[in-house]
Design a protein around this motif. Structure first.
Motif, PDB file in Angstrom:
ATOM      1  N   LEU A  39       0.897  -0.967  -0.050  1.00 16.21           N
ATOM      2  CA  LEU A  39       0.002   0.485  -0.155  1.00 16.21           C
ATOM      3  C   LEU A  39       0.839   1.168   0.013  1.00 16.21           C
ATOM      4  N   ILE A  51      -2.415   0.568  -4.216  1.00 21.06           N
ATOM      5  CA  ILE A  51      -2.061  -1.050  -3.831  1.00 21.06           C
ATOM      6  C   ILE A  51      -1.840  -1.891  -4.876  1.00 21.06           C
ATOM      7  N   SER A  60      -6.824  -6.887   3.455  1.00 19.92           N
ATOM      8  CA  SER A  60      -7.255  -7.321   4.484  1.00 19.92           C
ATOM      9  C   SER A  60      -6.696  -6.288   5.826  1.00 19.92           C
ATOM     10  N   LEU A  63      -5.177  -2.781   5.416  1.00 20.52           N
ATOM     11  CA  LEU A  63      -6.175  -2.172   5.699  1.00 20.52           C
ATOM     12  C   LEU A  63      -6.725  -1.210   6.812  1.00 20.52           C
ATOM     13  N   ASN A  66      -3.304   0.703   8.277  1.00 22.75           N
ATOM     14  CA  ASN A  66      -4.259   2.047   7.877  1.00 22.75           C
ATOM     15  C   ASN A  66      -4.884   2.468   7.174  1.00 22.75           C
ATOM     16  N   TYR A  67      -6.196   2.004   6.876  1.00 23.69           N
ATOM     17  CA  TYR A  67      -7.266   3.028   6.873  1.00 23.69           C
ATOM     18  C   TYR A  67      -7.565   4.210   6.700  1.00 23.69           C
ATOM     19  N   TYR A  73      -8.872   6.181  -3.203  1.00 23.90           N
ATOM     20  CA  TYR A  73      -8.046   4.563  -3.426  1.00 23.90           C
ATOM     21  C   TYR A  73      -8.281   5.448  -4.241  1.00 23.90           C
ATOM     22  N   ILE A  84     -12.184  -3.185   0.744  1.00 22.90           N
ATOM     23  CA  ILE A  84     -12.056  -1.038   1.095  1.00 22.90           C
ATOM     24  C   ILE A  84     -13.426  -0.481   1.566  1.00 22.90           C
ATOM     25  N   HIS A  87     -13.968   0.071   5.505  1.00 25.26           N
ATOM     26  CA  HIS A  87     -14.152   0.873   6.521  1.00 25.26           C
ATOM     27  C   HIS A  87     -14.564   1.819   6.557  1.00 25.26           C
TER      28      HIS A  87
END
Length: 235
Positions: A39, A51, A60, A63, A66-67, A73, A84, A87
């Protein structure tokens, strides 16, 4: 960009063409690795998450940790979207088909005079855009300053134009309504392709599925559809 990540991305240059293109234009802010997945965060108009992954488990995990870094994105594959969206609620999704032109394909030279577009035309280009929800005047200025552009003027009026997005994809192709069906759009595209060939850079573009005119145009020139890819903003 970290040499290890760069080498990994270059093992599949078509799949990672947007990531490679973006980070040839903008610096890496941060990056995170999980197994064979990465990422990468970089800023153009927004702080975008890029990504490169083939693993739902690894993505998974990336994220989950780090989401919170960004809500934007960049050029994601279909299978990534549910991960994605787990989150955050979606604000918008723009889905496109990516078309790539192989370097060996012969392309004619444009017939009309093609000129570089000055950044002073950014507001005019924005005002005539069909994609105002996804771009800004400042973004257009940035792209006109940083990379190639092609414009056609008639009686000192900019009537047709095209340039590149932040990943180097050909885009922004537009012809004013009163000047259509004269071959201007084709020549803008031919001019941009010739510039890309001269720079020895990948030639690709992303087209929304219902833009049949652009799809037909690039197909006739020899572009081949590569994949479906989406840009996402979370609320």
């Amino acid at each position: 960009m970290d040499n290890t990540i760069l080498s990994s991305l270059k093992t599949n240059p078509n799949k990672n063409v947007s990531v490679l293109g973006f980070f040839s234009n903008y610096p890496v802010k941060e990056f995170y690795i999980e197994g064979n997945s990465v990422l990468i965060l970089g800023k153009s108009d927004h702080l975008w998450a890029h990504i490169s992954s083939s693993s739902e488990v690894e993505l998974s995990s990336l994220l989950a940790r780090n989401y919170m870094k960004t809500k934007y994105y960049f050029s994601v594959e279909d299978w990534m979207i549910p991960i994605i969206l787990s989150h955050g609620a979606v604000d918008w999704i723009m889905t496109t088909n990516r078309f790539i032109l192989e370097k060996s394909i012969f392309i004619d030279l444009p017939k009309f005079n093609i000129v570089k577009i000055d950044k002073s035309y950014a507001q005019f280009i924005y005002d005539n855009s069909d994609y105002k929800d996804y771009i800004s005047v400042e973004y257009i200025k940035d792209r006109l300053c940083k990379d190639i552009s092609a414009g056609i003027f008639v009686n000192n009026i900019l009537v047709a134009w095209g340039f590149t997005h932040d990943d180097g994809a050909l885009g922004f192709l537009h012809v004013l309504e009163d000047y259509r069906n004269k071959g201007y759009g084709l020549d803008i595209l031919l001019g941009l392709i010739q510039m890309k060939k001269k720079e020895k850079k990948p030639i690709f573009g992303n087209i929304v599925p219902d833009n049949f005119a652009s799809t037909n145009l690039v197909t006739k020139l020899g572009f081949k559809i590569d994949c479906k890819t989406s840009w996402i903003k979370l609320k």
